[in-house]
Design a protein around this motif. Structure first.
Motif, PDB file in Angstrom:
ATOM      1  N   ALA A   1       9.496  82.948  23.767  1.00  0.00           N
ATOM      2  CA  ALA A   1      10.555  83.576  24.557  1.00  0.00           C
ATOM      3  C   ALA A   1      11.923  83.041  24.144  1.00  0.00           C
ATOM      4  CB  ALA A   1      10.322  83.323  26.044  1.00  0.00           C
ATOM      5  N   PRO A   2      12.951  83.900  24.116  1.00  0.00           N
ATOM      6  CA  PRO A   2      14.299  83.415  23.800  1.00  0.00           C
ATOM      7  C   PRO A   2      14.815  82.525  24.919  1.00  0.00           C
ATOM      8  CG  PRO A   2      14.392  85.686  24.579  1.00  0.00           C
ATOM      9  CD  PRO A   2      12.934  85.344  24.422  1.00  0.00           C
ATOM     10  N   THR A   3      15.704  81.618  24.587  1.00  0.00           N
ATOM     11  CA  THR A   3      16.284  80.749  25.606  1.00  0.00           C
ATOM     12  C   THR A   3      17.762  80.537  25.330  1.00  0.00           C
ATOM     13  OG1 THR A   3      16.187  78.575  26.658  1.00  0.00           O
ATOM     14  CG2 THR A   3      15.600  78.681  24.334  1.00  0.00           C
ATOM     15  N   THR A   4      18.522  80.440  26.390  1.00  0.00           N
ATOM     16  CA  THR A   4      19.947  80.110  26.301  1.00  0.00           C
ATOM     17  C   THR A   4      20.231  78.886  27.159  1.00  0.00           C
ATOM     18  OG1 THR A   4      20.357  81.721  28.063  1.00  0.00           O
ATOM     19  CG2 THR A   4      20.704  82.463  25.805  1.00  0.00           C
ATOM     20  N   ALA A   5      19.247  77.999  27.257  1.00  0.00           N
ATOM     21  CA  ALA A   5      19.367  76.826  28.114  1.00  0.00           C
ATOM     22  C   ALA A   5      20.507  75.905  27.684  1.00  0.00           C
ATOM     23  CB  ALA A   5      18.051  76.055  28.133  1.00  0.00           C
ATOM     24  N   SER A   6      20.864  75.947  26.419  1.00  0.00           N
ATOM     25  CA  SER A   6      21.990  75.158  25.916  1.00  0.00           C
ATOM     26  C   SER A   6      22.630  75.914  24.765  1.00  0.00           C
ATOM     27  CB  SER A   6      21.522  73.777  25.444  1.00  0.00           C
ATOM     28  OG  SER A   6      20.764  73.902  24.252  1.00  0.00           O
ATOM     29  N   ALA A   7      23.795  75.457  24.352  1.00  0.00           N
ATOM     30  CA  ALA A   7      24.481  76.113  23.237  1.00  0.00           C
ATOM     31  C   ALA A   7      23.648  76.050  21.964  1.00  0.00           C
ATOM     32  CB  ALA A   7      25.846  75.474  23.015  1.00  0.00           C
TER      33      ALA A   7
ATOM     34  N   ASP B   1      20.486  76.219  21.756  1.00  0.00           N
ATOM     35  CA  ASP B   1      19.345  77.125  21.857  1.00  0.00           C
ATOM     36  C   ASP B   1      19.718  78.587  21.654  1.00  0.00           C
ATOM     37  OD1 ASP B   1      17.433  75.133  22.468  1.00  0.00           O
ATOM     38  OD2 ASP B   1      18.136  75.091  24.548  1.00  0.00           O
ATOM     39  N   VAL B   2      20.983  78.918  21.764  1.00  0.00           N
ATOM     40  CA  VAL B   2      21.406  80.328  21.731  1.00  0.00           C
ATOM     41  C   VAL B   2      21.068  80.942  20.371  1.00  0.00           C
ATOM     42  CG1 VAL B   2      23.388  81.894  21.804  1.00  0.00           C
ATOM     43  CG2 VAL B   2      23.248  79.982  23.406  1.00  0.00           C
ATOM     44  N   PRO B   3      20.340  82.071  20.363  1.00  0.00           N
ATOM     45  CA  PRO B   3      20.008  82.725  19.089  1.00  0.00           C
ATOM     46  C   PRO B   3      21.267  83.181  18.355  1.00  0.00           C
ATOM     47  CG  PRO B   3      18.644  83.578  20.879  1.00  0.00           C
ATOM     48  CD  PRO B   3      19.722  82.763  21.509  1.00  0.00           C
ATOM     49  N   ARG B   4      21.211  83.196  17.041  1.00  0.00           N
ATOM     50  CA  ARG B   4      22.330  83.663  16.221  1.00  0.00           C
ATOM     51  C   ARG B   4      22.008  85.057  15.695  1.00  0.00           C
ATOM     52  NH1 ARG B   4      23.451  79.288  18.594  1.00  0.00           N
ATOM     53  NH2 ARG B   4      24.811  77.721  17.610  1.00  0.00           N
TER      54      ARG B   4
ATOM     55  N   GLY C   1      28.151  86.337  13.485  1.00  0.00           N
ATOM     56  CA  GLY C   1      26.962  85.897  14.201  1.00  0.00           C
ATOM     57  C   GLY C   1      27.000  84.462  14.669  1.00  0.00           C
ATOM     58  N   SER C   2      28.006  83.703  14.287  1.00  0.00           N
ATOM     59  CA  SER C   2      28.099  82.315  14.733  1.00  0.00           C
ATOM     60  C   SER C   2      28.574  82.268  16.187  1.00  0.00           C
ATOM     61  CB  SER C   2      29.046  81.524  13.831  1.00  0.00           C
ATOM     62  OG  SER C   2      30.367  82.031  13.931  1.00  0.00           O
ATOM     63  N   LEU C   3      28.260  81.179  16.850  1.00  0.00           N
ATOM     64  CA  LEU C   3      28.588  81.027  18.266  1.00  0.00           C
ATOM     65  C   LEU C   3      30.060  80.666  18.436  1.00  0.00           C
ATOM     66  CD1 LEU C   3      27.334  80.975  21.149  1.00  0.00           C
ATOM     67  CD2 LEU C   3      27.056  78.498  20.843  1.00  0.00           C
ATOM     68  N   LEU C   4      30.772  81.471  19.204  1.00  0.00           N
ATOM     69  CA  LEU C   4      32.183  81.214  19.482  1.00  0.00           C
ATOM     70  C   LEU C   4      32.367  80.445  20.779  1.00  0.00           C
ATOM     71  CD1 LEU C   4      35.265  81.654  19.128  1.00  0.00           C
ATOM     72  CD2 LEU C   4      34.957  83.875  20.281  1.00  0.00           C
ATOM     73  N   TYR C   5      31.576  80.823  21.812  1.00  0.00           N
ATOM     74  CA  TYR C   5      31.817  80.244  23.148  1.00  0.00           C
ATOM     75  C   TYR C   5      30.511  80.214  23.924  1.00  0.00           C
ATOM     76  CZ  TYR C   5      33.894  79.588  27.802  1.00  0.00           C
ATOM     77  OH  TYR C   5      34.222  79.119  29.045  1.00  0.00           O
TER      78      TYR C   5
ATOM     79  N   PRO D   1      17.947  88.455  20.796  1.00  0.00           N
ATOM     80  CA  PRO D   1      17.188  88.043  21.974  1.00  0.00           C
ATOM     81  C   PRO D   1      18.038  87.194  22.913  1.00  0.00           C
ATOM     82  CG  PRO D   1      16.542  86.742  20.061  1.00  0.00           C
ATOM     83  CD  PRO D   1      17.485  87.782  19.566  1.00  0.00           C
ATOM     84  N   VAL D   2      17.978  87.518  24.207  1.00  0.00           N
ATOM     85  CA  VAL D   2      18.724  86.792  25.243  1.00  0.00           C
ATOM     86  C   VAL D   2      17.815  86.653  26.457  1.00  0.00           C
ATOM     87  CG1 VAL D   2      20.783  86.778  26.708  1.00  0.00           C
ATOM     88  CG2 VAL D   2      20.919  87.735  24.412  1.00  0.00           C
ATOM     89  N   SER D   3      17.836  85.495  27.099  1.00  0.00           N
ATOM     90  CA  SER D   3      16.882  85.219  28.173  1.00  0.00           C
ATOM     91  C   SER D   3      16.945  86.226  29.312  1.00  0.00           C
ATOM     92  CB  SER D   3      17.120  83.813  28.742  1.00  0.00           C
ATOM     93  OG  SER D   3      16.992  82.840  27.757  1.00  0.00           O
ATOM     94  N   HIS D   4      18.163  86.491  29.831  1.00  0.00           N
ATOM     95  CA  HIS D   4      18.282  87.308  31.038  1.00  0.00           C
ATOM     96  C   HIS D   4      19.654  87.983  31.073  1.00  0.00           C
ATOM     97  CE1 HIS D   4      16.577  88.192  35.056  1.00  0.00           C
ATOM     98  NE2 HIS D   4      17.828  88.209  35.467  1.00  0.00           N
TER      99      HIS D   4
END
Length: 451
Positions: A29-35, A37-40, A66-70, A341-344
């Motif tokens: 399952a995808p997770t965004t529990a921390s920065a 963990d966030v899928p790219r 696709g890189s994480l900005l925030y 993929p995003v958790s919720h």
């Protein structure tokens, strides 16, 4: 005759399959529990921002490459997010904090603090715009707000079943509409716990206000002077063929091929668009005697409880698929051309295209054809797919969504199906064991055949 040992082995195998399915779902399952963990995602034109309203309350923004900005998870839940006009990489959002401790702002926990904030995604600088405490947690959130001018915002207020216009400088409420002024409390959801569930508000160019009453299955239009414009209402309470507890409707005006409303039809598991037409000619109209005609629909085998859909200027549709645990972009042919993929996910915005469906054209003007796609997300075969497909036909969507919402973050429809399958196998095994032991216990079935 099949031996008891063989039957037990069968049930044990079914339970192993079910548990393996749950374990697989939890592990993948995808997770965004921390920065970290966030899928790219794959590169895409423009910056993409996603909010999450439960499980993990987050706001996430990706650069075009696709890189994480925030990333921020300060608040319990995040809902509406919109780009701020004329300010680069700046957004406003509504968020909710749940208060669990007794104090001057919460006499009887849990309570709620709702807030509208503005943040520069590149610098992280955040400014509070407006906030309010509420003395309950159940259905006590602000799911949406819209900027009217430099000082005033419109807020969709679930806890008080109202929409209100507030001056954020003076904090004076200058206008409000309460759903009870036009709708009976006997309809909708349970009153007063979660009756109307007003989850979206939009300010149209002609000054009208469009509001989503989720629990009445309706999108309504308001004149701020005269109130409800009844003949423009889309849907009706309990008419689930039209809308079923919808989220985030977007209005597309006549100059872009409307009047039309693009909406995430959540409990029906689809994205739909309705065009307002003349009942005699079928042509688009703004007249009072017009009717709403469904002109477009999209779903695939994975879509489960979508809660946002935006029509982009290029004709694509950007979708937040909450219980499908993903954000997708669908092209004019109904093919998924971008997915992450995003958790919720609750809401998704492509910043460079303006707020929601600003700049997007209607399905009628674009000539979009409705599509019920198969597994168009390019993910290939998932071992839980057959169980997921089965549960779609057997269990009502509202039951599935309710269980998933209350379950661990990794629980989706495939995992729900695996759990249901395992529960059925366990109960059947228990029943078989009880039946085999009944004669030894001296118990006879109440109905038997006389020899």
């Amino acid at each position: 005759m099949v031996s008891r040992r063989a039957v037990r082995l069968l049930f044990a195998t079914l339970l192993v399959v079910s548990i393996s399915g749950l374990a697989y779902g939890a592990a993948t399952a995808p997770t965004t529990a921390s920065a970290d963990d966030v899928p790219r995602p794959e590169p895409r034109d423009g910056h993409t921002v996603v909010t999450e309203s439960a499980k993990f309350g987050t706001i996430v923004a990706w650069r075009p490459n696709g890189s994480l900005l925030y990333y921020d998870d300060t608040h319990t839940k995040y809902f509406d997010v919109d780009p701020v006009a004329n300010e680069s990489l700046t957004v406003e959002y509504t968020a909710t904090d749940t208060i669990h401790t007794s104090g001057p702002t919460c006499e009887s926990p849990p309570c709620t603090r709702n807030v509208v904030e503005r943040v520069n995604l590149s610098t992280g600088e955040t400014r509070e715009i407006y906030a309010r405490y509420d003395d309950s947690e159940l259905a006590a959130e602000w799911h949406d707000h819209v900027r009217v001018d430099d000082e005033r915002i419109l807020i969709a207020d679930i806890v008080d079943d109202q929409v209100f216009l507030v001056n954020t400088t003076t904090e004076l409420v200058e206008w409000r509409w309460n759903a009870q002024s036009d709708f009976p409390v006997e309809g909708g959801g349970p009153y007063p716990e979660d009756w109307a569930h007003i989850n979206d508000v939009s300010l149209l160019d002609d000054g009208r206000v469009m509001v989503s009453l989720r629990n009445q299955d309706q999108v309504v239009f308001l004149d701020r002077e005269t109130g409800l414009v009844d003949e423009w209402t889309l849907g009706s309470d309990g008419d689930h063929d039209t809308l079923y507890e919808q989220h985030n409707p977007d209005y597309i005006p006549p100059e872009r091929g409307g009047p039309a409303v693009l909406v995430a039809d959540s409990e029906n598991g689809r994205i739909v668009e309705y065009q307002r037409v003349d009942p005699d000619t079928g042509q688009a109209t703004t007249a009072g005697d017009g009717v709403w005609n469904r002109t477009w629909q999209w779903r695939d085998a994975r879509l489960q409880w979508p809660r946002d859909a935006d029509r982009l200027p290029n004709g694509h549709t950007l979708i937040a698929d909450t219980h499908g645990k993903r954000v997708v972009e669908v092209d004019e042919q109904g093919e998924i051309v971008w997915s992450v993929p995003v958790s919720h996910p609750y809401e998704v915005e492509r910043l460079e295209t303006g707020a929601e469906s600003a700049g997007g054209e209607s399905a009628a003007r674009l000539g979009l054809e409705s599509r019920t796609a198969e597994r168009s997300d390019g993910g290939g075969f998932d071992p839980l797919d057959p169980l997921s497909d089965l549960v779609t036909f057997v269990v009502p969507s509202r039951v599935v969504n309710g269980v998933i919402f209350l379950s661990p973050v990794w629980m989706g429809r495939p995992e729900f199906a695996a759990a249901l399958f395992g529960l059925g196998a366990a109960l059947a095994w228990i029943g078989a064991e009880a039946r085999w032991r009944l004669p030894a216990l001296g118990v006879r079935w109440p109905v038997f055949r006389k020899k």
